[in-house]
Design a protein around this motif. Structure first.
Motif, PDB file in Angstrom:
ATOM      1  N   GLY A 169      51.493  26.975-104.218  1.00 42.71           N
ATOM      2  CA  GLY A 169      51.207  28.404-104.402  1.00 42.71           C
ATOM      3  C   GLY A 169      51.888  29.252-103.339  1.00 42.71           C
ATOM      4  N   ALA A 170      51.823  28.789-102.102  1.00 43.71           N
ATOM      5  CA  ALA A 170      52.427  29.539-101.000  1.00 43.71           C
ATOM      6  C   ALA A 170      53.939  29.634-101.190  1.00 43.71           C
ATOM      7  N   ALA A 171      54.554  28.516-101.620  1.00 43.15           N
ATOM      8  CA  ALA A 171      56.008  28.519-101.822  1.00 43.15           C
ATOM      9  C   ALA A 171      56.384  29.449-102.974  1.00 43.15           C
ATOM     10  N   ALA A 172      55.544  29.469-104.007  1.00 42.71           N
ATOM     11  CA  ALA A 172      55.822  30.343-105.156  1.00 42.71           C
ATOM     12  C   ALA A 172      55.753  31.802-104.711  1.00 42.71           C
ATOM     13  N   SER A 173      54.709  32.160-104.002  1.00 42.53           N
ATOM     14  CA  SER A 173      54.573  33.548-103.533  1.00 42.53           C
ATOM     15  C   SER A 173      55.734  33.934-102.621  1.00 42.53           C
ATOM     16  N   ALA A 174      56.115  32.997-101.743  1.00 44.13           N
ATOM     17  CA  ALA A 174      57.175  33.290-100.772  1.00 44.13           C
ATOM     18  C   ALA A 174      58.508  33.566-101.461  1.00 44.13           C
ATOM     19  N   ALA A 175      58.693  32.980-102.642  1.00 45.17           N
ATOM     20  CA  ALA A 175      59.979  33.146-103.336  1.00 45.17           C
ATOM     21  C   ALA A 175      60.072  34.467-104.090  1.00 45.17           C
ATOM     22  N   CYS A 176      58.924  35.136-104.307  1.00 46.82           N
ATOM     23  CA  CYS A 176      58.907  36.342-105.149  1.00 46.82           C
ATOM     24  C   CYS A 176      59.639  37.513-104.502  1.00 46.82           C
ATOM     25  N   ARG A 177      60.444  38.190-105.311  1.00 49.67           N
ATOM     26  CA  ARG A 177      61.089  39.431-104.881  1.00 49.67           C
ATOM     27  C   ARG A 177      60.869  40.474-105.973  1.00 49.67           C
ATOM     28  N   PRO A 178      59.603  40.767-106.287  1.00 49.06           N
ATOM     29  CA  PRO A 178      59.328  41.586-107.471  1.00 49.06           C
ATOM     30  C   PRO A 178      59.510  43.077-107.224  1.00 49.06           C
ATOM     31  N   ILE A 179      59.396  43.826-108.323  1.00 52.08           N
ATOM     32  CA  ILE A 179      59.406  45.287-108.210  1.00 52.08           C
ATOM     33  C   ILE A 179      57.990  45.792-108.498  1.00 52.08           C
ATOM     34  N   ASP A 180      57.727  46.995-108.060  1.00 49.15           N
ATOM     35  CA  ASP A 180      56.506  47.719-108.419  1.00 49.15           C
ATOM     36  C   ASP A 180      56.805  48.462-109.703  1.00 49.15           C
ATOM     37  N   ASP A 181      56.029  48.269-110.733  1.00 50.85           N
ATOM     38  CA  ASP A 181      56.186  49.154-111.888  1.00 50.85           C
ATOM     39  C   ASP A 181      54.841  49.341-112.563  1.00 50.85           C
ATOM     40  N   LYS A 182      54.847  50.035-113.701  1.00 52.12           N
ATOM     41  CA  LYS A 182      53.573  50.382-114.328  1.00 52.12           C
ATOM     42  C   LYS A 182      52.784  49.143-114.749  1.00 52.12           C
ATOM     43  N   ARG A 183      53.481  48.009-114.920  1.00 53.58           N
ATOM     44  CA  ARG A 183      52.750  46.829-115.373  1.00 53.58           C
ATOM     45  C   ARG A 183      52.192  45.979-114.237  1.00 53.58           C
TER      46      ARG A 183
END
Ligand SMILES: Cc1cc2nc3c(=O)[nH]c(=O)nc-3n(C[C@H](O)[C@H](O)[C@H](O)COP(=O)(O)OP(=O)(O)OC[C@H]3O[C@@H](n4cnc5c(N)ncnc54)[C@H](O)[C@@H]3O)c2cc1C
Ligand code: FES
Ligand code: FES
Lengths: 157, 286
Positions: free
Chosen positions: B244-258
């Motif tokens: 879980g920690a590795a998955a979160s660390a890899a995220c480079r998401p955007i903020d959007d309405k969803r």
């Protein structure tokens, strides 16, 4: 430039000419007078334009008319046998599963496809199976009941 | 607009390569027709691949499965051998849109549309799927994760199209799973998604794994660190936490309405862990 297309609709050989970027839904409604399929959104979201092509349920607003060449298309107009309504049609009336009726042809075609694959669906299976059909009037409950009842009759139970 | 429906891959490549103006491949059309109707694109040429026989079949090959680029997702769910070998991939394909959309849409179209939230892509990437690309200069085969390079952009060159998706040989004691988060129960676009594919040894220890995340970066991510976190484990709590920690660390998401960055980053871990558990169970692990 218009293209000539030969296809089969509700068992009848049909020829039509259409523009290459015209949807099957527009061809059905505007060129062939088959106005049972409705346009609710034109983007695949509402299911009012549902038809079957070679036995697969699809949105006719997301298919080009020219793609119909040599295919077998079933529309809501093919459901009744002459004056005898399809059990789904009878049950939709009995259960008052429609108000304005715009969504009804799409629901009928989609429900027919669902029951052909799964003659005895659970309520959940019906709701998932018909998730591609939107209704702004009934609240869906009566539609689910009508499909369950029609399924029962079609199973001969 | 000119419409062509060639019967061979060669003819399709030659049409695309010779096209003046804008040319598009038409598979299920569930992205293409929407974009045409809403005026985003005005194709000069559309090449329908559904009359090409080799692209319209699912085949069990000596080394795995080959899925033609024109095969609708509904047909994947009807293929018992494929469902048995790759239940997660088929589940992902059958989450796309409605029954109506599944009657037409393809996993290749899903991949070539290059949306960050495409449902079947994390499952394909986790599976180690490869795309067979045909073009004017012949054939090349690349991993699915190398097809999309940015939202709406692929690495395909002019005149190229995808002919097949290849799935590798399925080793005994393997399983895969795909999960997505959406605010409704169906007909929605993934806010976050995760695909996990793994193989166990006789004792239930994970010997190989692939973890992919969707909707948390411009393209689907293959997260090696997340796979390493569970390889060598029996998917105990400590391994799951690391995953879980590795998955979160890899995220480079955007903020959007969803979804917000924070939400997506957190849920990526939750889904990766849950998908890993399902895959583990499917592989016969206890
Ligand atoms: C109502 C609705 C709901 C949807 N829900 C979802 C969803 O839940 N999840 C999801 O991921 N997507 C969803 N989509 C998007 C779409 O259905 C998927 O991306 C689908 O998999 C696209 O496949 P297609 O075969 O219809 O692609 P097409 O529209 O035919 O093609 C998509 C793009 O890929 C290109 N292309 C297609 N095939 C090839 C090929 N062989 N080689 C090279 N390029 C190619 C096309 O030129 C086009 O640019 C939805 C769409 C609709 C209309
Ligand atoms: S009109 Fe086709 S889905 Fe709404
Ligand atoms: S009855 Fe009006 S939309 Fe369904």
């Amino acid at each position: 430039m218009a293209v000539l297309v030969s296809t089969t609709i509700n068992g009848d050989a049909v020829e039509f000419a259409c523009e290459p970027d015209e949807t099957l839904l527009d061809v059905l409604r505007n060129r062939l007078g088959l106005t049972g399929s409705k346009e609710g959104c034109a983007t695949g979201d509402c299911g009012a334009c549902s038809v079957e092509v070679d036995g697969r349920l699809i949105c006719s607003c997301l298919m080009l008319g020219v793609e119909a060449e040599d295919r077998e298309i079933e529309t809501v107009e093919g459901m009744a046998d002459g004056a005898t309504l399809h059990p789904l049609q009878t049950k939709f009336i009995e259960h008052a599963a429609l108000q304005c009726g715009v969504c009804t042809p799409g629901f009928l075609v989609a429900a027919k496809a669902l029951l052909a694959k799964n003659p005895d669906p659970s309520e959940e299976e019906i709701r998932f199976g018909l998730a591609g059909n939107l209704c702004r009037c009934t609240g869906y409950d009566k539609i689910v009941r009508a499909v369950q009842d029609a399924a029962k009759e079609m199973r001969g139970a | 607009m000119q419409y062509e429906a060639p019967e061979t891959t060669k003819a399709a490549v030659s049409l695309l390569a010779k096209a003046k103006g804008s040319a598009y491949v038409l598979a299920g059309g569930s992205d293409l027709l929407v974009r045409m109707r809403t005026g985003f694109i005005e194709p000069d040429l559309v090449v329908d691949i559904k009359r090409i026989k080799s692209m319209s079949e699912v085949k069990k090959t000596a080394t795995g499965f080959s899925i033609g680029a024109a095969v609708p997702c509904a047909a994947l769910g009807e293929n018992k051998a494929l469902v048995k070998a790759w239940p997660g991939l088929v589940e992902a394909a059958n989450l796309i849109g409605s029954k109506q959309v599944q009657g037409r849409c393809t996993i290749t179209g899903n991949m070539c549309n290059a949306g960050p939230a495409a449902d079947s892509v994390p499952a394909m990437v986790a599976a180690g799927a490869r795309a067979v690309i045909q073009g004017p200069k012949g054939k090349r085969v690349i991993p699915v994760e190398q097809v999309a390079i940015a939202p709406g952009k692929t690495s395909l060159k002019r005149g190229e199209l995808v002919e097949l998706i290849l799935l590798p040989e399925r080793k005994p004691k393997s399983g895969d799973a795909y999960l997505r988060f959406i605010p409704r129960s169906e007909m929605d676009i993934a806010v976050v998604s995760a695909g996990v594919n793994l193989t166990l040894d006789a004792k239930g220890v994970v010997t190989s794994a692939r973890v992919a995340l969707g909707a948390v970066a411009p393209t689907v991510l293959l997260v090696d660190a997340a796979a390493k976190a569970i390889i060598g484990s029996k998917l105990d709590d400590a391994a799951l936490e690391k995953l879980g920690a590795a998955a979160s660390a890899a995220c480079r998401p955007i903020d959007d309405k969803r979804g917000t960055i924070e939400f997506r980053t957190k849920v990526a871990a939750v889904l990766a862990k849950r998908a890993a558990k399902i895959a583990y169970k499917r592989a016969g692990g206890k």
